[in-house]
Structure formats: C-alpha cells, structure tokens
Design a protein around this motif. Sequence first.
Motif, PDB file in Angstrom:
ATOM      1  N   UNK A  39      73.818  82.134 -13.234  1.00  0.00           N
ATOM      2  CA  UNK A  39      74.144  82.030 -11.812  1.00  0.00           C
ATOM      3  C   UNK A  39      72.893  82.009 -10.949  1.00  0.00           C
ATOM      4  N   UNK A  40      71.944  82.869 -11.298  1.00  0.00           N
ATOM      5  CA  UNK A  40      70.816  83.101 -10.394  1.00  0.00           C
ATOM      6  C   UNK A  40      69.542  82.376 -10.821  1.00  0.00           C
ATOM      7  N   UNK A  41      69.406  82.116 -12.104  1.00  0.00           N
ATOM      8  CA  UNK A  41      68.162  81.513 -12.593  1.00  0.00           C
ATOM      9  C   UNK A  41      68.411  80.293 -13.463  1.00  0.00           C
ATOM     10  N   UNK A  42      69.194  79.350 -12.992  1.00  0.00           N
ATOM     11  CA  UNK A  42      69.540  78.267 -13.917  1.00  0.00           C
ATOM     12  C   UNK A  42      68.379  77.314 -14.194  1.00  0.00           C
ATOM     13  N   UNK A  43      67.374  77.288 -13.349  1.00  0.00           N
ATOM     14  CA  UNK A  43      66.319  76.274 -13.529  1.00  0.00           C
ATOM     15  C   UNK A  43      65.052  76.918 -14.046  1.00  0.00           C
TER      16      UNK A  43
END
Lengths: 359, 308, 285
Positions: free
Chosen positions: C226-230
Amino acid sequence: MAEVKFDAASRIYPGTEEPAVNKLNLDIGDGELLVLVGPSGSGKSTALRMLAGLEFVNDGSIFINDKDVTLAPPQDRDIAMVFQNYALYPQMTVASNMAFALKQQGVSKEDRMARVKEAAKILDLEPFLDRKPKNLSGGQRQRVAMGRAIVREPQVFLMDEPLSNLDAKLRVQTRTELADLQARLGVTTVYVTHDQVEAMTMGHRVAVLNFGVLQQVDAPRTLYSAPANKFVAGFIGSPAMNLLAASDVGGRAGIGGVQVPLSDAVAAAAGAHPARELTVGVRPEHLQLGSEGIPGEAIVVEELGSESFVHVRIDHLGESTTIVVRDEGETDVRRGDNVSVGFNGPVHLFGPDDQRISG
Amino acid sequence: MTAATSNAPSREEQVKALQKREARRRRLPLLPALIFTILITQIPFVMSLYYSFTDWTVTPPSPRTWTGISNYTDAFTNSFFREAAVTSIVMTVSSVLLSVILGTGVALLLDRKFFGQGFVRTLIITPFLVMPVVAGLVWKNQMFSAAFGVINWLLEAVGLEAVEFASKYPRWSIVAVLVWQWTPFMMLIILAGLQGQPASVLEAAKVDGATPRATFFQITLPHLRPYLELGVLLGSIYLIQVFDHIVVMTGGGPGSTNVPYFVNQRSIGGGWRFGSASAFSILVVIATIFIATFGLRVLSGLLEGEEP
Amino acid sequence: MSGSNTGPVVGERKLGGYLLSALAWFVGFLFFFPVFWMVLSGFKTEADANGPPKLFFEPTTEQFAEVTNDTTGLLSAGEAFSNSFWAVAISTVLVMLLAIPAAYALSIKPVDKWRDVLFFFISTKFLPIVAAILPLWIIARELNLLNTRLILIILYTAMNLPLAVWMLRSFFSEVPRELIEAAQIDGTNLRGQITSVILPIVAPGLAATALLCVIFAWNEFFLAVQLNPIEGSTVPIWVTGNVSTRGNFLAKLSAASTLATLPVIIAGWLAQKRMIRGLAMGAIK
C-alpha cells in the motif's frame, strides 16, 4: 553488630482492611537470634520484609542501631537476607553469587576473593566455588545462600524460612549448624519459621505472632512453661497442649468430673470468674495413666520408641472429647483399654479473655 | 534518609509521598511504548471514522463533503460489499475451525514419544513461517495448477480429471492455504496445553478405569479449553485480515474478495474513494469488536488470579 | 510436566503405536512437502519446472543467479533485500527498546492497572489494519513518507510492539521475585538489577521475541504494497514481481521464494520452543 527495634510498626496491604502486621513492638539485642514464629498469614514474613525494606511500613518505625531506617531502601540498611528458595543468581557461579554484594560495594577483587574463600571454608563450600547453582544439591544451595549473607558481614541477618526446602533429616542437621554459626559470628539475626520446633531449638528468644499481632516474646523455656495466652499455649509444643473448656466441679475448674490441681495463688486469682468461663490447659507429659483420675477409653496409641502418646476419649461436659496423654516408651496400653487419667504436673488456666491466669 | 527535625512531615505524609514517587517511577518505563502505540493506532482510527462520514475521492481530488451515515446505508445495499462480507465470514470461520480441528489432531499425534518427534514437529511448523505471498504463489502454481500442479498430477495418476483449483474454487483454494499455514500454529498452542496436563490426572483416570475416549472427552478436552479459545481468538484476529493470499492467488476472483481486499480495491488499489472505503473498513472494526469482546473475556479469564 | 502419556504397551497396542508414529511422520512430510517442492523447483531449469512434476533432474543454480541479477526498470533483488533488511532490523530494535521497559512495568514492578494496560496493547491487535490504512496513506503522503523505508520502520514497530510487550511480559514474570529482592538487598540499583539479574534470565526470551518480530516484519506484505509499491519495496513485493506473463517463470519464482523464505524458516526452527511458550504460555500458566 546491631540492635533492632520495631516501634509500633504496621503494614497494611493495599486493598485490605486488616493490617498484616499490627503495631509490632520488638527489641532485638545485639548478637541475639530472635525467631519470629506463627502460622501462615500471621505476618511473620511481612515483619521480616519490613525490616529488610522490601515492604512499606505504613505506620510506626523501624530502627537498626538507633538509626531510623523505616523509609530507607534495602541497599541502605546493611542487612543480608537468606530466602526460602535461596534466590541464587542462576547464571553466576557460587563464588560470584557470594561476591556479588561486595562487588556492588566496590570492594577490590582480591578482597572479594579472600572473603569468599573464608566464608566458603566455614561452610565447606570450597570445592563448589566454580559451579553454577543448578549443579548443586539442596543442602549445598542452602549453604551458598548462607555464604552470600556471611561474606557481607552485615549488621543483621534476616532469614526467611531458610530450612523449609530441605528434607527432614538435613533440616535437623542444618538447624544445629546454623545456630552454632550464628553464635560464633555473633551477628544479630531475625529468623522466620512456621515450625515451632525450629523456633524452640534455635531461638534465644521467640516471638509468636498471630493475625499480625505479637502474642508473646520470651525465651523458649518461658514460652513453654508460661504461655501468655491460649494461642501460644496451643501453638508451642508437640503434641499440642490439651485445651478444654473447664467444667464446674464443686465451684472449681475441672475436667470430666475431676477437679484440676491448682496452686493456691492461681485458684484465688481464678476465683474471680465462674469456673465455666475458664479454659484448662495441660500438656500431655503432665498427665499420666494410672488407677485413678478421669475415666476414659484409649482410642489411639502412638508409640515413638522413647515415649508414647495415648489418645484417650473421655466424657466431658456431656460430650465425648479426646485428650492426649504421654506414657512410657514401651506401654502396655492398647486400643480399647479402659484407663484413668491423673495429673502429674502444672495445669494452666486461661480466663475468658484467653489470657493465662498466673498466681 | 530521614531528617529528624521537629517540623518534619508526619510519617503518614512521608509514606504517601514515597508511594507516590514509587508509582511514578513504575509508570515511567511504560510511557514511551504506550504513547507510541496510542499515536500510531488510535489517531488513524479516529481519522477513518471521520472519513467514513464523508464523500471523498482522492484521485482525481475532490472536496471532502460531510454526508452523515449515507456511506453506511450504501454499504448495506451494496451487493459487492455484502458479498465481500459473506466471504470474510466464511473464509475466517472455516479456516479457523479447520485449522483448530486439524491442529488438535496433529497435536495429539505429536504428544507421544516416538522416534523423530522433534524433527516431525519442526517439519509441521514450517508452513507457519512461510511468507504469505510465497505460500499463495507456491500453492497456486505448483500444487493447484492444472498443468504443472502436484495435486493434479496425483489426480490424473488415479484417473481423475485435472482441475484448475485456484480459478475454479477460488475461495476454498485460499482457505486451503490458510489452513495449511495456521494448523501448525494451532498445533503448537494445543500441544503446549497437552503437555501442561499433569500426568497424575491421566494416571488417576487410568486407575479409575476410564477408556481413552472418555479420558479425552472428559479430562483432556476440558483442560484444553483455554488453549483452544486462545487459538481461536488469535487465529480469528489474523485471518479476518487476510489480504496477501488473495492478491497473489485469485486477485479477488469470484467469491474470494473479502472486506480488506474490497476496501483496498475501492481506495488505494484504484478506486480512490476514501470516504466509502473508510465506512467499509469501520464495519470490519465493528465485526472485530464482537470477536474482541469475546476475546478479551477469554484473556481476562486467563489472567485472573495471576500475580504480576 | 511430562506430555507423553504412553504407559506400558503390549501386543496389538504396540502395533497401534507404530502406526500412529508412522502417521505422524506422514503428516509431517505432507505439511512440509510444498516447501520442499518450492526449494527443489528453484534448482530446476524452466523446462523442468514447467512440465509434469519431476523429482529427479539435473540441478542448476542458474535461476538463483538470474533472479538476483539486476534488470533495468525492475526492482532488483539487492534493493528489495536491503530495504527489507533495514526496515526489519531497525523496527525490531525499536520494538525491543520500547517493549523491554514496558514489559518490566507490567510484570516486575507493575503499575497499578497493569491488566488494563496489557489489555490495551493487545486490543490494538484486534483493530484490523485495513481500518487505519487510508489515514496512514494520507498522513504518509502529506509527510512525503510514501515509498520510504521510514514509514515501514514506524509501522512495523507499531505492528509488532503489542506482541512483543505481551511476550516479554510473560518471560519477565518468570523471573523469581526473590531474585530481584536479593539483588536489591545486595545493594544494586535498578540498572544493576536489570543488567545483572533480569536480562541474563530473560535473554533467551528476548531473542525469541525479537525473532518473531523479525519474522512478522519480514513477511509483511499489506503495508508494504500500500505504502511502498515503487521505491522502498521489500522482499515480498520482489517475490511477486517474479510472476511473469511473458513465458515460463516457475523455476525463477521458486528460486526467489526460496531466497525470501529460507532465512526466516531457519530462524523459526531454531526458536520454535521459546516462541510458542512466550506467545501462548504467557497467558496460560
């Protein structure tokens, strides 16, 4: 070397009404071994822990050598304590366990080792100095706990049922050793136990507690021969003193239709109360089986070798009651025999307030 | 320590002051963890609660407008949400129950002395340690797959037809993996219970002539009760939140979208409708509160009478 | 505390015993099989992996080399492992730093309402993370924390803290009270009591707790995705990245999965006994 004084010291546990220790007054002399004894819940351990600084004192004061230590933390009291389960540091060797307190005081390593060696010698622990507690027997652990207290050369030793985890035989042996050690070191000692035999054999004086209240503090012999009240009379001595509500035999106290022998002074003092309100107390060894006395039937015969105890059922106050009588080692009495119980020594009388009536 | 001056505070005041200081000293070490936990867990929850009463789309940005409880009424009429709620319930209940039952069976098997006991236990706990996404991927591609899956290979070997489990039975495929991962956990808790059973009680039952079956149902099972309750509680808390398995196994395929996955789809996963998504998530919280009240009761029963 | 209740067995009951033992072994292998198969497939060629199940083949490490090789535009293994490593390591250290004093204040020198406080910690675990994720995303975006390690460190700390407090409390309660009192009488201050008496006793429990935190944080996927997909993506995301739509990927996926799970599995094996005791036995004594 120190004197210890409890001055009306009380401990009330949070959330309870009744004090665990109620206004305890106690003076313990220099070099004395004082035993606190009582049934569980009597407050004996709490009193000890108050002296150790492990429990708050809600009211009153505690002094060690005239110094008020009531609010001082344990480490400022210069005391050493032996716990029931020894509380040895599991990860440290015997030597480190014993040296731990000295290390906290900043004693140099050479001095520490010297003092540990000395204590180990006294306690026969030298071969075990490098072992961990888990590799020691119960008796050895107990001695390490003692050693940990000794090396500190504290003002006061506190011992909380230190022998209760030993088996019966070792307990008797260690009891003697401990009393001897205390006498040699001459360190003031407060010793807690629930075992009245331990209390009687070890204590210079014994303080009996019940429900947080001090009942009596005296030399063991005095406790035995002149118990202050019914509780002490029943608690000290094994088998226990026979305690019976008195019957009225011709205006004087009696058991089962037989007047009890009393000194004139006691009889006079007891005269103030109707006989029916008194309690008669007589130790088994002050009763004898013979041809005359209180008639009864032997229902249990306990032969202990050097002596035996006969439980005799008698008719008393219209009910059947059992009293215990001491008899010779190889007694001829058998269960079911009809016997008569006579008096053979002092009889105690307790007034309606449970206090002993003295002449 | 104590100054013996004449106007010194009374003993009672001294004791009170000391107790107060002690209480403060006792609280101090607790505070950092407590404050941190309150900040990180309670603030977002309150914000969620607030969002749930608004209509708000984050991308493309739209103004946040107060809509009252309409998100909630919508939720109950939204058939997709209802379906997700049913999926959540079915998946949680079935995976918890199955793993507790299987876990009890396995624990009973392991509560005997036999050659390699520790090794077998180690093998069995392994699934619990596997990363959930890996568990999902391995099962989907190498166990369930019609083409290369071991299970289908076995089915074909006995003359049955291969099934593409993950797409044909998405919900139950996920439940199967969850049960695979959670049975070990339940087994460990129950095994702890079995081994905490005093041997003397079992011997007494034997002496009293109880059959093994009677011993199990009348002595062992009642003794295991708190352990089973703890297992159900912890299992439910985690399994109601299942997300990873769904992402990698079915992508929310028919009957496998639970509420957490649904909330994600409607928000960060692409819908960006934070208002209504928050309402959905608050409903999960309410559902969890039911479990939690029950759970706290269990826990307090466990802690009762225990001294610190 | 002996669990085995096998009395003297004779005759047919002995046979039954052997059958039960055999069944236990069978169940053990059944549970372990998928993990075994995953590791095995990691050493296959794609051709071997994408075909009927094969137990015997020529093993190769080529898949491991391939998945750890950087490919431009994709999340590299090195990046994912280093992101995971730092998020897990720092959050676990923070958890322990916060949880040790808290557990102390809930067991050894308990605050008045220690039960209530413990309940609060546990009850935060009852709060589904999905109920907090949207505000967390908003907050993280406002603070420019999306796609950073920092946000995961903070959230993994919060995620594992209640569990750690719970477990540590149970380990701390096992420290005999007399031992601490003895240390007090021996003249130690609070720090001395903690370092010389309490910590040596609870050290194995601390290790087990830390390990469990590591496992949960390492395996965590929801918050990460959710918060660090990249950037700042962690190992679980990297594993899913090995699922490819263009061609065979099973062997590579298995190799990646093996790399991602094996450290945690081995750690869990080593700490299994204490982990479960801290988790369950703290409650039930």
